[in-house]
Design an enzyme around this catalytic site. Structure first.
Site, PDB file in Angstrom:
ATOM      1  CE  LYS A 209     -34.348  -8.030   5.242  1.00 37.28           C
ATOM      2  NZ  LYS A 209     -34.600  -8.864   6.415  1.00 37.28           N
ATOM      3  CD  GLU A 283     -18.076  -3.678   7.007  1.00 41.49           C
ATOM      4  OE1 GLU A 283     -17.284  -4.628   7.139  1.00 41.49           O
ATOM      5  OE2 GLU A 283     -17.734  -2.498   7.124  1.00 41.49           O
ATOM      6  CD  GLU A 414     -19.069 -16.205   9.194  1.00 45.89           C
ATOM      7  OE1 GLU A 414     -19.833 -16.240   8.227  1.00 45.89           O
ATOM      8  OE2 GLU A 414     -18.741 -15.154   9.774  1.00 45.89           O
TER       9      GLU A 414
HETATM   10  P1  TAP Z   1     -27.531 -13.299   6.110  1.00 48.22           P
HETATM   11  O1  TAP Z   1     -28.294 -14.541   6.060  1.00 48.22           O
HETATM   12  O2  TAP Z   1     -26.635 -12.956   4.991  1.00 48.22           O
HETATM   13  O3  TAP Z   1     -28.622 -12.154   6.320  1.00 48.22           O
HETATM   14  C1  TAP Z   1     -28.245 -10.814   6.497  1.00 48.22           C
HETATM   15  C2  TAP Z   1     -29.392  -9.924   6.104  1.00 48.22           C
HETATM   16  O4  TAP Z   1     -29.637 -10.069   4.702  1.00 48.22           O
HETATM   17  C3  TAP Z   1     -30.713 -10.278   6.784  1.00 48.22           C
HETATM   18  O5  TAP Z   1     -31.424  -9.096   7.033  1.00 48.22           O
HETATM   19  C4  TAP Z   1     -31.395 -11.123   5.726  1.00 48.22           C
HETATM   20  O6  TAP Z   1     -32.793 -11.150   5.856  1.00 48.22           O
HETATM   21  C5  TAP Z   1     -31.000 -10.373   4.474  1.00 48.22           C
HETATM   22  N1  TAP Z   1     -31.096 -11.144   3.243  1.00 48.22           N
HETATM   23  C6  TAP Z   1     -31.224 -12.482   3.058  1.00 48.22           C
HETATM   24  N2  TAP Z   1     -31.262 -12.769   1.745  1.00 48.22           N
HETATM   25  C7  TAP Z   1     -31.161 -11.592   1.081  1.00 48.22           C
HETATM   26  C8  TAP Z   1     -31.128 -11.230  -0.292  1.00 48.22           C
HETATM   27  N3  TAP Z   1     -31.193 -12.137  -1.259  1.00 48.22           N
HETATM   28  N4  TAP Z   1     -30.997  -9.924  -0.608  1.00 48.22           N
HETATM   29  C9  TAP Z   1     -30.896  -8.986   0.352  1.00 48.22           C
HETATM   30  N5  TAP Z   1     -30.938  -9.255   1.681  1.00 48.22           N
HETATM   31  C10 TAP Z   1     -31.050 -10.556   2.038  1.00 48.22           C
HETATM   32  O7  TAP Z   1     -26.628 -13.203   7.422  1.00 48.22           O
HETATM   33  P2  TAP Z   1     -27.076 -13.474   8.919  1.00 48.22           P
HETATM   34  O8  TAP Z   1     -27.231 -14.942   9.068  1.00 48.22           O
HETATM   35  O9  TAP Z   1     -28.194 -12.578   9.305  1.00 48.22           O
HETATM   36  O10 TAP Z   1     -25.789 -12.948   9.710  1.00 48.22           O
HETATM   37  C11 TAP Z   1     -24.660 -13.705   9.836  1.00 48.22           C
HETATM   38  C12 TAP Z   1     -23.619 -13.319   8.789  1.00 48.22           C
HETATM   39  O11 TAP Z   1     -23.369 -11.922   8.831  1.00 48.22           O
HETATM   40  C13 TAP Z   1     -22.290 -13.979   9.071  1.00 48.22           C
HETATM   41  O12 TAP Z   1     -21.748 -14.459   7.873  1.00 48.22           O
HETATM   42  C14 TAP Z   1     -21.438 -12.848   9.619  1.00 48.22           C
HETATM   43  O13 TAP Z   1     -20.068 -13.017   9.461  1.00 48.22           O
HETATM   44  C15 TAP Z   1     -21.963 -11.673   8.874  1.00 48.22           C
HETATM   45  N6  TAP Z   1     -21.679 -10.423   9.603  1.00 48.22           N
HETATM   46  C16 TAP Z   1     -20.696  -9.618   9.140  1.00 48.22           C
HETATM   47  C17 TAP Z   1     -20.379  -8.467   9.830  1.00 48.22           C
HETATM   48  C18 TAP Z   1     -19.274  -7.595   9.317  1.00 48.22           C
HETATM   49  S1  TAP Z   1     -19.149  -6.114   9.946  1.00 48.22           S
HETATM   50  N7  TAP Z   1     -18.444  -8.012   8.405  1.00 48.22           N
HETATM   51  C19 TAP Z   1     -21.077  -8.117  10.972  1.00 48.22           C
HETATM   52  C20 TAP Z   1     -22.083  -8.948  11.415  1.00 48.22           C
HETATM   53  C21 TAP Z   1     -22.391 -10.116  10.698  1.00 48.22           C
HETATM   54  P3  TAP Z   1     -33.486 -12.354   6.666  1.00 48.22           P
HETATM   55  O14 TAP Z   1     -32.989 -12.248   8.047  1.00 48.22           O
HETATM   56  O15 TAP Z   1     -34.897 -12.039   6.555  1.00 48.22           O
HETATM   57  O16 TAP Z   1     -33.066 -13.618   5.983  1.00 48.22           O
END
Ligand code: TAP
Length: 504
Positions: A209, A283, A414
């Site tokens: 997803k 991650e 962050e």
């Molecule tokens: P999240 O809000 O955590 O969302 C990530 C993914 O999880 C999205 O597809 C989201 O769907 C989904 N999601 C939300 N709630 C969920 C649940 N309860 N169960 C399963 N999946 C769920 O993060 P974001 O805002 O997209 O991305 C930013 C974060 O990602 C930052 O903290 C960043 O540091 C981290 N990140 C880490 C890495 C590595 S390699 N460590 C790389 C890139 C990003 P929706 O979009 O539909 O809410």
């Protein structure tokens, strides 16, 4: 939105699907048309789910809009996948894994991965534009980084598929089965490649997803899977909300789950699967220290600081969001940095001269703005270069905070935006102590002329990746991942493959 005009293809062979056939030779990964923003991203008005090799409507019949954050205009309607779709995807993946994909010799699986990589190269301009429209990141980044790097991941893992016995000498390597994956919005296409390429190279099948903010290239990549002739069910793409991600992570058919996203959601997922025997990779977030010593080449360091925090508008898990600078050069570094920031171009991400594009969504922009208020209230000094932002769209000028102390929230949390917290230090020990004083442990940067200091720092910094005299360098051969609340498991390289297999 700029006018997008189709350019004449330089590649003659065109298939019935209307797309160019894959080039037969391993092309130059970095070879692109000089003006990608004028190519046609070939967008549809509506996109379906990709299950069992077919594009299918969601069981609920519901769709959501994906929006261009640079213009606030709707791009397309995306299928809203739910429980019935997730079940169908897992059934298809399980069947494909047991009857076809898991039985194919590695050298046969490799052919599909090579084909996917080549098709992605052939459609690179289209994917770069779609990625920029969906995410807001500058076209020069999607053109020169996201798309070629995604292709590189498929090439790299294609190369491993028939040599998997070498990842664990003396042991037999076997796939796990079906893998559930959920990815964030900051590198939508690249995260698809990071997740899918090692999983399928190893003989697993996938249910994945993308984030709600950026589903476009995930489903366009499924078109490539179909064109590559990937057997039905090997990869299934379910667009939809976070709750659908929760269903994918907790599904009983998943032998492994791989999640990239925030630490907060990572913890929710871990609680939901606690006690199961699923293998896991997490991650998560980061708050990296980019450390500049007084003997560093300062102009080069300033370029590294800019790249570290303003690449992809700072929406990068490993962003160098804390600048630790040695006191004796702090004033000079800040003056040089301000000068450099005055030259950055903020604006239309489809303009190839743009350095800082749009923030992914209004929600993310509001969250970044709230941190600016927090920083000022905490007593730090905010500085932004003068720049005129477009009237529509979600934009944030590059921002630096001086007068920051370790206890400030802007130094601990962050922000995930183009905001740099600058903290001075005096000694090597103080730099190490301050750099490690965070719940995160994903990455760090060190700028110094001394090799011995680089070795000491890279040993003592609690970070999965430590860059020396550079920042934000990535390569499919190099494992990536965190310590502490930045997660566990590695992606990329031999270590990344070990996380997608069982040793028997
Ligand atoms: P999240 O809000 O955590 O969302 C990530 C993914 O999880 C999205 O597809 C989201 O769907 C989904 N999601 C939300 N709630 C969920 C649940 N309860 N169960 C399963 N999946 C769920 O993060 P974001 O805002 O997209 O991305 C930013 C974060 O990602 C930052 O903290 C960043 O540091 C981290 N990140 C880490 C890495 C590595 S390699 N460590 C790389 C890139 C990003 P929706 O979009 O539909 O809410």
């Amino acid at each position: 939105m700029p006018t997008l005009t189709a350019k004449k293809s330089k590649r003659p062979p065109v298939r019935a699907s209307g797309r160019a056939a894959p080039a037969l030779i391993f092309g130059d990964l970095w070879e692109f048309d000089p003006a990608p923003e004028t190519a046609d991203p070939k967008l549809k008005a509506r996109y379906e789910l990709f299950i069992d090799g077919q594009f299918v409507a969601p069981a609920s019949g519901n769709y959501f809009d994906t929006v261009n954050p640079a213009t606030e205009q709707k791009i397309a309607e995306m299928a809203l996948g739910g429980a019935a779709d997730v079940d169908a995807a897992y059934r298809a993946a399980d069947k494909a894994q047991k009857t076809v994909w898991g039985k194919l010799p590695g050298r046969e699986r490799a052919k599909y991965l090579y084909r996917i990589a080549r098709l992605l190269q052939d459609r690179a301009r289209e994917f770069a534009i779609a990625e920029t429209m969906d995410n807001g990141k500058p076209i020069k980044e999607t053109r020169d980084f996201d798309v070629p790097m995604a292709a590189a991941h498929f090439f790299y893992h294609a190369g491993w598929a028939d040599k998997l016995e070498y990842i664990a000498p003396g042991r037999r390597v076997a796939p796990l089965g079906v893998v559930g994956q959920v990815i964030p919005w900051n590198f939508p296409l690249l995260m698809m490649a990071w997740k899918i390429a090692p999983a399928i190279a190893m003989g697993n099948c996938v249910v994945i997803k993308p984030a709600t903010n950026t589903p476009l290239n995930a489903i366009k990549l499924a078109e490539i899977f179909q064109d590559a002739g990937l057997p039905p069910g090997v990869v299934n793409v379910i667009t939809g909300p976070g709750s659908t991600g929760g269903l994918i992570m907790a599904h009983p058919t998943a032998a492994k789950i791989a999640f990239t996203g925030s630490t907060e959601v990572g913890k929710v997922i871990l609680r939901s699967v606690a006690g199961s025997d699923k293998k896991m990779t997490m991650e998560l977030g980061g708050k990296a220290a980019n450390i500049v010593f007084d003997d560093a080449p300062l102009d080069q360091a300033v370029e590294g600081i800019v790249n570290g925090i303003f690449f992809n508008q700072g929406q990068v898990c490993c962003a160098g969001s804390r600048l630790l600078v040695q006191e004796s050069v702090a004033e000079r570094v800040v003056a040089k940095l301000k000068n450099r920031l005055r030259a950055l171009r903020v604006g239309n991400p489809l303009d190839k001269n743009t350095d800082v594009g749009a923030i992914v969504s209004r929600g993310q922009l509001d969250s970044i703005r709230s941190y600016l208020d927090i920083g000022v209230k905490e007593g730090a000094e905010l500085w932004q270069p003068p720049c005129r932002l477009p009237a529509k769209g979600f934009y944030m000028p590059p921002t630096i905070f001086t007068g920051v102390s370790q206890s400030h929230r802007i130094a601990r949390e962050e922000i995930f935006g183009p905001v740099l917290a600058i903290i001075p230090f005096r000694t090597v020990e103080e730099a190490i102590e301050k750099a490690n004083n965070t719940p995160y442990g994903l990455s760090a940067g060190v700028w110094t002329d001394k090799g011995s200091r680089i070795l000491k720092m890279s040993t003592e910094l609690k970070a999965g990746v430590v860059w020396a005299n550079t920042f934000n360098q990535f390569d499919p051969t190099s494992p990536f991942g965190g310590y502490k609340e930045s997660g566990f498991g590695r992606e990329g390289g031999r270590q990344g493959l070990l996380d997608y297999c069982k040793l028997v």
